[in-house]
Write an enzyme that holds these catalytic residues in place. Structure first.
Site, PDB file in Angstrom:
ATOM      1  N   GLU A 259      36.623  55.116  37.645  1.00 17.59           N
ATOM      2  CA  GLU A 259      37.673  54.203  38.095  1.00 17.59           C
ATOM      3  C   GLU A 259      37.163  53.517  39.352  1.00 17.59           C
ATOM      4  O   GLU A 259      36.877  54.182  40.353  1.00 17.59           O
ATOM      5  CB  GLU A 259      38.966  54.960  38.401  1.00 17.59           C
ATOM      6  CG  GLU A 259      40.083  54.047  38.862  1.00 17.59           C
ATOM      7  CD  GLU A 259      41.147  54.776  39.642  1.00 17.59           C
ATOM      8  OE1 GLU A 259      41.521  54.292  40.727  1.00 17.59           O
ATOM      9  OE2 GLU A 259      41.592  55.840  39.178  1.00 17.59           O
ATOM     10  N   CYS A 298      44.504  52.285  44.622  1.00 18.75           N
ATOM     11  CA  CYS A 298      43.718  51.551  43.631  1.00 18.75           C
ATOM     12  C   CYS A 298      44.604  50.713  42.726  1.00 18.75           C
ATOM     13  O   CYS A 298      44.137  49.760  42.099  1.00 18.75           O
ATOM     14  CB  CYS A 298      42.879  52.529  42.811  1.00 18.75           C
ATOM     15  SG  CYS A 298      43.842  53.848  42.050  1.00 18.75           S
TER      16      CYS A 298
END
Length: 525
Positions: A259, A298
């Site tokens: 990620e 994020c």
């Protein structure tokens, strides 16, 4: 002599303190030293072997229901020490209480969710993936796909922004699958991760070798990975490229989940007006996403797309709410937003804002406002900044650079198709949120954008009171995204178990498959 404690690592089944001075962690608001972390002197090969052979064997000897019970025990340990975690988060992460809750309570909730999911799998030791398929006219010979826990270790190389949730959202499905965990937390905020692991290990609720932690440098960790191990990384795209090119991935085919950066978007319905509830829902969500954890998520909204006619009304409405955000020492009850995790991040965010300004106008800048109970020359505090672009089609930097702080850019669009094209300029994101009172638009936009996003979050007035939030990652939904976002997948309910299992096609007699099924549970994510 350094008087700040050097936190030990739990590795190879025992607590081990680094043989050097380690790295000092600091309070990002006060600038005071807290603790030290380091891993010099650790025998990496010994630790990985111990986790595979001791921790892995002990976990695989249990069934899913028993491993789910382990997760429940972990939850009890974390709940018992919850107050200490909040204190550490305030000191080491600079977060206000509500932001610490996103990390700490979010982790505990995720563990509890997987405990319940695992309990439902029962006393099986493997999973049946799909139905049996005939291999010939005679049904005596068939194929059945099965999933078994991989006989390796799960290495987590985690980011600084979620030292609690970042560990447990990955560890929950790994441990439930029967795979031991070695976590390498980001150095800047490693204290909270280390304390949680220490509490769980000291409580003796997991088998020896099931959970290990290595603080400090990640050098050499990837070298220890073998073909049946897995690695999960959360962090920058630059580091992700290094991981992908490592021989463990490129030559030994170690399974890898990444990620990375993500320019997440919020999109307002082209037919909306500034009096619509959808308009106000977008404004509120943007402000929340910019300020929760100081924008260090994020999944935070980085680009906001509104019809051109609503560019100025949206700018004014967002700015008005941002102006009420008090920034400073999280210990002060009047402070709504704390600090970034370090002065290094402060420097990165301020330089990033300057970079974005080369293509954007400033719509709101809270920087001149004095900090509350904090010294601006010491604290890693950045007040919210809203930028804007009336011509996002000609922009390049705004669609390519993620500034990991309380920063977002408002962008004007002229029609629906242009809006979709602009959103896709992010080249793959974790999440896009939609704001509309029209379910047809939500469905249409979802079909247009789902292929480039790990999650599409549609917010309409009828779900306003119950929606989980643009940036909140829920364990029952997928977390990850294509392209720039890393191409990975986490969570998504039992789908998370895919990463920690190996799928195999068993071609055998019906009688053999019947016996096999007695030790298995249907896999229905």
């Amino acid at each position: 002599m350094n008087n700040h404690p050097l936190l030990p690592n739990h590795f190879a089944g025992r607590w081990q303190t680094a043989t050097d001075e380690g790295t000092t962690l600091f309070d990002p608001v006060l600038g005071t030293p807290l603790v030290r972390v380091g891993r010099a002197g650790l025998d990496l090969a010994e630790g990985f072997t111990y986790a595979r052979e001791q921790g892995g064997a002990a976990l695989r000897a249990l069934n899913y229901k028993q491993r789910a019970a382990l997760l429940t025990d972990v939850v009890k340990v974390l709940q018992a020490n919850r107050d200490a975690y909040y204190e550490i988060a305030t000191a080491n992460c600079g977060t206000v209480t509500r932001d610490s809750a996103v990390d700490i309570d979010g982790a505990i909730f995720t563990l509890g969710y997987y405990a319940k999911q695992g309990d439902a799998l029962g006393e099986a030791h493997c999973l049946l993936d799909g139905e049996r398929i005939r291999m010939a006219k005679d049904p005596v010979f068939q194929t059945q796909h099965v999933m078994n826990p991989t006989r390796g270790v799960a290495l987590f190389i985690n980011a600084f922004n979620f030292p609690s949730w970042g560990l447990w959202e990955k560890a929950a499905p790994a441990l439930l699958s029967g795979v031991p965990v070695i976590v390498k937390p980001a150095t800047a905020t490693a204290w909270l991760t280390q304390r949680m692991v220490k509490d769980v290990v000291d409580a003796g609720v997991l088998p020896a070798g099931a959970l290990s932690i290595v603080c400090g440098s990640s050098a050499g960790l990837m070298d220890q990975l073998k073909p049946f191990d897995v690695v999960s990384f959360t962090g920058s795209a630059e580091t992700a490229r290094i991981i992908r090119s490592h021989p463990a991935i490129a030559e030994r085919s170690v399974r890898c989940n990444i990620e990375a950066d993500s320019l997440n978007s919020a999109l307002l319905d082209p037919t909306a007006t500034d009096g619509d509830e959808a308009f106000h829902l977008l404004v509120s969500e943007v402000v929340r996403e910019m300020t929760v954890k100081s924008g260090q998520k994020c999944t935070a909204i980085r680009r906001i797309f509104v019809p051109r006619a609503l560019y100025e009304p949206a700018a004014k409405a967002i700015a008005a709410k941002l102006s009420k955000c008090t920034v400073g020492n999280p210990r002060n009850e009047g402070v709504r937003m704390g600090a970034l995790v370090s002065r290094e991040q402060f420097d990165g965010v301020t330089s990033g804002i300057a970079h974005l300004k080369t293509e954007a106008e400033v719509l709101y800048d809270g920087q001149p406002t004095p900090l509350v109970d904090a010294d601006a020359n010491v604290a890693a505090c950045v007040s919210p900044v809203l930028l804007g672009s009336r011509d996002p089609e000609s922009a390049k930097v705004l669609h390519a650079v993620e500034v990991f702080g309380p920063v977002a850019t408002l962008m004007a669009y002229d029609n629906e198709e242009q809006a979709y094209a602009l959103v896709r300029r992010g080249e793959g994101s974790l999440v896009c949120s939609l704001y509309s009172s029209d379910p047809a638009f939500c469905a249409r936009a979802t079909l247009a954008l789902a292929d480039s996003h790990g999650r599409v979050h549609a917010i309409s007035p009828d779900v306003a009171a119950v929606q989980s939030g643009h940036g909140n990652v829920m364990p029952m939904s997928l977390h990850g995204g294509p392209g720039r976002a890393g191409g990975g997948e986490e969570l998504g309910g039992l789908r998370a178990l895919n990463f920690y299992h190996r799928r195999s096609a068993v071609q055998a007699s019906t009688a053999a498959l019947d016996i096999l099924a007695q030790s298995a549970s249907p896999f229905q994510p």
